[in-house]
Enzyme design. Structure first.
Site, mmCIF file in Angstrom:
data_model
loop_
_atom_site.group_PDB
_atom_site.id
_atom_site.type_symbol
_atom_site.label_atom_id
_atom_site.label_comp_id
_atom_site.label_asym_id
_atom_site.label_seq_id
_atom_site.Cartn_x
_atom_site.Cartn_y
_atom_site.Cartn_z
ATOM 1 N N ASP A 29 70.127 64.204 -41.918
ATOM 2 C CA ASP A 29 71.115 63.274 -41.389
ATOM 3 C C ASP A 29 70.568 61.812 -41.241
ATOM 4 O OD1 ASP A 29 70.074 64.916 -38.747
ATOM 5 O OD2 ASP A 29 70.072 62.629 -38.463
ATOM 6 N N ASP A 80 70.884 59.979 -38.337
ATOM 7 C CA ASP A 80 70.652 59.592 -37.062
ATOM 8 C C ASP A 80 72.088 58.750 -37.025
ATOM 9 O OD1 ASP A 80 69.648 60.226 -34.590
ATOM 10 O OD2 ASP A 80 68.873 57.869 -34.573
HETATM 11 N N1 ADE Z 1 66.926 66.435 -35.932
HETATM 12 C C1 ADE Z 1 67.703 66.468 -36.746
HETATM 13 N N2 ADE Z 1 68.133 65.216 -37.015
HETATM 14 C C2 ADE Z 1 67.737 64.633 -35.739
HETATM 15 C C3 ADE Z 1 68.207 63.380 -35.041
HETATM 16 N N3 ADE Z 1 68.987 62.569 -35.984
HETATM 17 N N4 ADE Z 1 67.708 63.154 -34.205
HETATM 18 C C4 ADE Z 1 66.708 63.871 -33.359
HETATM 19 N N5 ADE Z 1 66.318 64.974 -34.040
HETATM 20 C C5 ADE Z 1 67.018 65.567 -35.160
#
Ligand code: ADE
Length: 289
Positions: free
Chosen positions: A225, A227
């Site tokens: 992703d 974030d």
């Molecule tokens: N693990 C996978 N995506 C994450 C994110 N955006 N923030 C923290 N840990 C994660």
């Protein structure tokens, strides 16, 4: 009926993260319930037999699922000291750790792989993070949190898989946050301004404890992703799981390829951790229960 003991030393381990809770395609030789002075590990340890492509011999690999067999252990609850001590007590000197991560950079797209070389600690100090306590004082260097020799093997193999579906970034700074909540948008922008490449909740204290135990440690990250700094959708658990699942075949190919490579004769000193010996006073203190 799988054995519950295994008498040969095991030098290599894989710590699987979200979406990589098992490693199919290997022969299960034993399932070990290991106890340590720091408690019990996240899961029983599977001993897998991996056939070395160069010698044809079976090499034992220890596999541990960081979040438990059914993903029931949250990142801040992972018994990292028990995990590392249990692996070390079996003879493990080389750990390939896998983790789903959020991307903090445009060019690191969801499903890309990153082999990080640096870490920024944003955990809150509430996870037990050292073996050195209660009168036993010790300080290990952590300037380079990952093992350079092991990292070089991982990067070379990763590049050999690059193609239409596999993209590898062979450096990067991973931010380790406490969680279990994801970051605020302001934090996410701040991490970008710090030069963060990716973010997770799991590389620490694991990497610190591996260093203290004289275990060569390298994490392989898979971006799931962007974030919440990015204009696309904010991170959700479904997004993380969905991308992890969709790309799990490549993740397994990557880890399997690294194991093939590590089982070659030329890496026999590396997997025995010969280059790390004597760096800490403590490693020898982790013994079989
Ligand atoms: N693990 C996978 N995506 C994450 C994110 N955006 N923030 C923290 N840990 C994660």
């Amino acid at each position: 009926n799988v054995a519950s003991t295994y008498s040969d030393p095991i030098h290599i381990a894989v710590i699987g993260g979200t979406g990589l809770q098992s490693l199919p395609g290997f022969t299960l030789a034993a399932t070990l319930n290991v106890d340590t002075p720091w408690g019990t590990p996240s899961s029983p340890i599977s001993v897998l037999h991996h056939k070395s492509p160069s010698t044809g011999r079976d090499i034992p690999i220890a596999f541990l699922s960081r979040h438990g067999l059914h993903h029931e252990i949250a990142p801040h609850e992972v018994p990292a000291r028990a995990n590392i001590a249990a692996l070390r007590s079996l003879g493990v000197r080389t750990v390939i750790a896998f983790s789903a991560v959020g991307s903090l950079q445009e060019e690191i797209k969801p499903r890309d792989f990153v082999v990080p070389d640096q870490v920024i600690d944003r955990t809150k100090g509430i996870r037990p993070f050292t073996f050195f306590e209660e009168g036993m004082v010790g300080h290990v260097g952590f300037a380079d949190p990952f093992d350079e020799k092991l990292g070089a093997v991982v990067r070379k193999l990763g590049h050999s898989l690059e193609g239409d579906n596999v993209h590898l970034h062979d450096k990067g700074t991973i931010i380790c946050m406490e969680g279990p909540q994801f970051s605020t948008r302001a934090e996410s922008h701040m991490y970008r301004s710090w030069g963060g490449s990716v973010i997770n909740m799991s590389v620490l204290p694991e990497a610190k404890l591996a260093k203290e135990a004289e275990i060569a440690y390298q994490m392989i990250c898979m971006s799931t992703d962007y974030d919440c700094w990015h204009s696309s959708e904010d991170v959700t658990v479904e997004m993380v799981m969905g991308n992890m699942k969709a790309n799990s075949e490549n993740a397994r190919r990557f880890v399997g390829g690294v194991l093939d490579e590590l089982s070659k004769e030329e890496h026999s000193d590396l997997i025995l951790g010969k280059h790390l010996e004597g760096q800490t006073k403590f490693a020898g203190g982790i013994t079989a229960p």
